[in-house]
Design a protein around this motif. Structure first.
Motif, PDB file in Angstrom:
ATOM      1  N   SER A 138       0.807  -1.224   0.000  1.00  0.00           N
ATOM      2  CA  SER A 138       0.000   0.000   0.000  1.00  0.00           C
ATOM      3  C   SER A 138       0.838   1.272   0.000  1.00  0.00           C
ATOM      4  O   SER A 138       0.353   2.338  -0.373  1.00  0.00           O
ATOM      5  N   GLY A 139       2.093   1.166   0.439  1.00  0.00           N
ATOM      6  CA  GLY A 139       2.927   2.348   0.571  1.00  0.00           C
ATOM      7  C   GLY A 139       2.697   3.106   1.862  1.00  0.00           C
ATOM      8  O   GLY A 139       3.344   4.127   2.120  1.00  0.00           O
ATOM      9  N   ILE A 140       1.781   2.625   2.697  1.00  0.00           N
ATOM     10  CA  ILE A 140       1.531   3.262   3.993  1.00  0.00           C
ATOM     11  C   ILE A 140       2.654   2.871   4.948  1.00  0.00           C
ATOM     12  O   ILE A 140       2.975   1.689   5.071  1.00  0.00           O
ATOM     13  N   PRO A 141       3.269   3.816   5.630  1.00  0.00           N
ATOM     14  CA  PRO A 141       4.365   3.479   6.542  1.00  0.00           C
ATOM     15  C   PRO A 141       3.950   2.436   7.574  1.00  0.00           C
ATOM     16  O   PRO A 141       2.817   2.466   8.082  1.00  0.00           O
ATOM     17  N   LEU A 142       4.857   1.526   7.874  1.00  0.00           N
ATOM     18  CA  LEU A 142       4.570   0.468   8.838  1.00  0.00           C
ATOM     19  C   LEU A 142       4.171   1.054  10.187  1.00  0.00           C
ATOM     20  O   LEU A 142       3.281   0.512  10.866  1.00  0.00           O
ATOM     21  N   VAL A 179      -7.253   5.093   0.486  1.00  0.00           N
ATOM     22  CA  VAL A 179      -7.591   4.580   1.809  1.00  0.00           C
ATOM     23  C   VAL A 179      -6.441   4.786   2.791  1.00  0.00           C
ATOM     24  O   VAL A 179      -5.270   4.799   2.405  1.00  0.00           O
ATOM     25  N   ASP A 180      -6.794   4.940   4.057  1.00  0.00           N
ATOM     26  CA  ASP A 180      -5.773   5.084   5.093  1.00  0.00           C
ATOM     27  C   ASP A 180      -5.612   3.770   5.847  1.00  0.00           C
ATOM     28  O   ASP A 180      -6.297   2.781   5.565  1.00  0.00           O
ATOM     29  N   ALA A 181      -4.706   3.762   6.811  1.00  0.00           N
ATOM     30  CA  ALA A 181      -4.384   2.530   7.539  1.00  0.00           C
ATOM     31  C   ALA A 181      -5.611   1.962   8.240  1.00  0.00           C
ATOM     32  O   ALA A 181      -5.878   0.750   8.174  1.00  0.00           O
ATOM     33  N   ALA A 182      -6.378   2.804   8.918  1.00  0.00           N
ATOM     34  CA  ALA A 182      -7.546   2.322   9.656  1.00  0.00           C
ATOM     35  C   ALA A 182      -8.597   1.727   8.725  1.00  0.00           C
ATOM     36  O   ALA A 182      -9.227   0.714   9.060  1.00  0.00           O
ATOM     37  N   SER A 183      -8.772   2.331   7.558  1.00  0.00           N
ATOM     38  CA  SER A 183      -9.758   1.811   6.601  1.00  0.00           C
ATOM     39  C   SER A 183      -9.375   0.429   6.096  1.00  0.00           C
ATOM     40  O   SER A 183     -10.229  -0.451   5.939  1.00  0.00           O
ATOM     41  N   ILE A 184      -8.085   0.226   5.836  1.00  0.00           N
ATOM     42  CA  ILE A 184      -7.624  -1.080   5.382  1.00  0.00           C
ATOM     43  C   ILE A 184      -7.869  -2.129   6.462  1.00  0.00           C
ATOM     44  O   ILE A 184      -8.414  -3.212   6.190  1.00  0.00           O
ATOM     45  N   LEU A 185      -7.494  -1.818   7.691  1.00  0.00           N
ATOM     46  CA  LEU A 185      -7.667  -2.785   8.774  1.00  0.00           C
ATOM     47  C   LEU A 185      -9.144  -3.100   8.999  1.00  0.00           C
ATOM     48  O   LEU A 185      -9.507  -4.253   9.237  1.00  0.00           O
TER      49      LEU A 185
END
Length: 353
Positions: A138-142, A179-185
């Motif tokens: 996703s490219g979202i930082p870990l 999408v952001d991290a929370a949306s993915i989870l």
């Protein structure tokens, strides 16, 4: 044309000039001075345009003009009126700036220009491995994903779950790239709940079933029938009061307690076996604190529907083929363990280390 307009403004006077510039487009149209309303060609650069559900042609024309994909609303909307059969699918589209209206319309009708985020991971991974995979795809930082995963309850997970371990469903997902991290989870947790609901698992029983399913996923190998047999061994041991004594939990518990990478060997070290933690089923009675990895549909179904049998033991005797021996007595089990040891000695497989 510009010179003529300036001459006219000068002749009319300052006050009238204000009126001219206010209604310039209409005056130019009436006097035949109307300038170009459309770009030419395929455009330059790159811009991502998002079409949402419910937007109609006029909305899209406005959107394209605002992002300088097309020169004017009129150029694009006039083209739509000439092509009433055109429809638009919601999504993100990679377009260019300063495109002709025709080029922009053609690009929006081409599925190849849709921009989508594809993420996914396999069954059996721990949450640390899952978050790393999600970050890579996703490219979202870990760090953002880890922070978003800190409180499982915000995603509807019960308070008995110590983390989102086991609640992120292993599958392939196509998502909006914004999408952001929370949306993915949340998407992954919701997919887990869908699978549990489809298997007939009541909400209050989700944690127990996922915990069993994760054990099955880690222990059963690649043979689907073995998933249901492993489930039966777990049920038989729980019913008779025997500790589960599964090496997968010894590996996981040790890594969980000391922050180490998860050991994938089939054999546990003495330190792992002896460590008194809430996951190590060599040290605790009953199920571990929670799931030890991501379980798929097959493992969940097996947790709900164990095979019939009196087995209390199992061991994979060939790590290449996945052949597993299920036995009812300690003597039979010890004989199966000797078969595995002989296979390891013969093949020198690194998985036996």
């Amino acid at each position: 044309m510009l010179v003529s307009a300036l001459v006219l403004v000068a002749a009319l006077g300052i006050g009238t000039a204000g009126i001219f510039f206010t209604f310039e487009d209409r005056i130019r149209s009436v006097l035949g001075w109307e300038g170009p309303i459309d770009y030419e060609g395929e455009g330059t650069g790159e811009v991502v345009v998002t079409i949402t559900s419910g937007q109609v042609g006029g909305d899209i024309a406005t959107l394209l003009a605002e992002q300088d994909v097309v020169m004017t609303y009129k150029a694009f909307y006039s083209l739509l009126l000439q092509n009433p059969e055109v429809t638009f699918q919601p999504g993100n589209y990679a377009l260019r700036t300063q495109m002709s209206a025709r080029a922009a319309l053609d690009a929006l009708q081409n599925p190849a220009n849709r921009v989508e985020l594809s993420i996914g991971f396999n069954e059996g991974l721990s949450i640390d491995q899952v978050l790393e995979s999600l970050s890579d795809s996703s490219g979202i930082p870990l760090t953002e994903l880890e922070a978003a995963a800190a409180d499982p309850t915000v995603y509807g997970v019960g308070a008995e779950a110590p983390s989102l371990e086991g609640y992120l469903f292993p599958a392939r997902y196509t998502l909006d790239p914004s999408v952001d991290a929370a949306s993915i989870l949340q998407t992954l947790v919701d997919r887990t709940f869908e699978s549990l609901d489809a298997a007939g698992v009541a909400p209050e029983d989700r944690h127990r079933i996922l915990t069993i399913a994760a054990l099955i996923q880690r222990e059963a190998g690649s043979n689907p029938d073995d998933f249901y047999k492993v489930s039966r061994v777990i049920q038989n041991r729980l019913e008779t009061g025997m500790p589960l004594q599964m090496d997968s939990t010894a590996h996981y518990g040790y890594a969980w307690r000391y922050g180490e990478r998860l050991d994938q060997s089939v054999f546990s070290t003495q330190a792992e076996l002896d460590d008194d933690n809430a996951y190590n089923t060599y040290q605790i009675q009953g199920l571990p604190l929670g799931p030890i990895g991501a379980a798929g549909d097959l493992a969940i179904d097996a947790a709900v529907n164990p095979a019939d049998g009196n087995w209390l033991f199992f061991v994979t005797v060939n790590l290449d083929t996945g052949e597993t021996a299920f036995t009812a007595t300690g003597e039979e089990h010890n004989a199966a363990v000797r078969r595995l040891q002989a296979w390891c000695e013969e093949t020198k497989s690194p998985n036996c280390a």
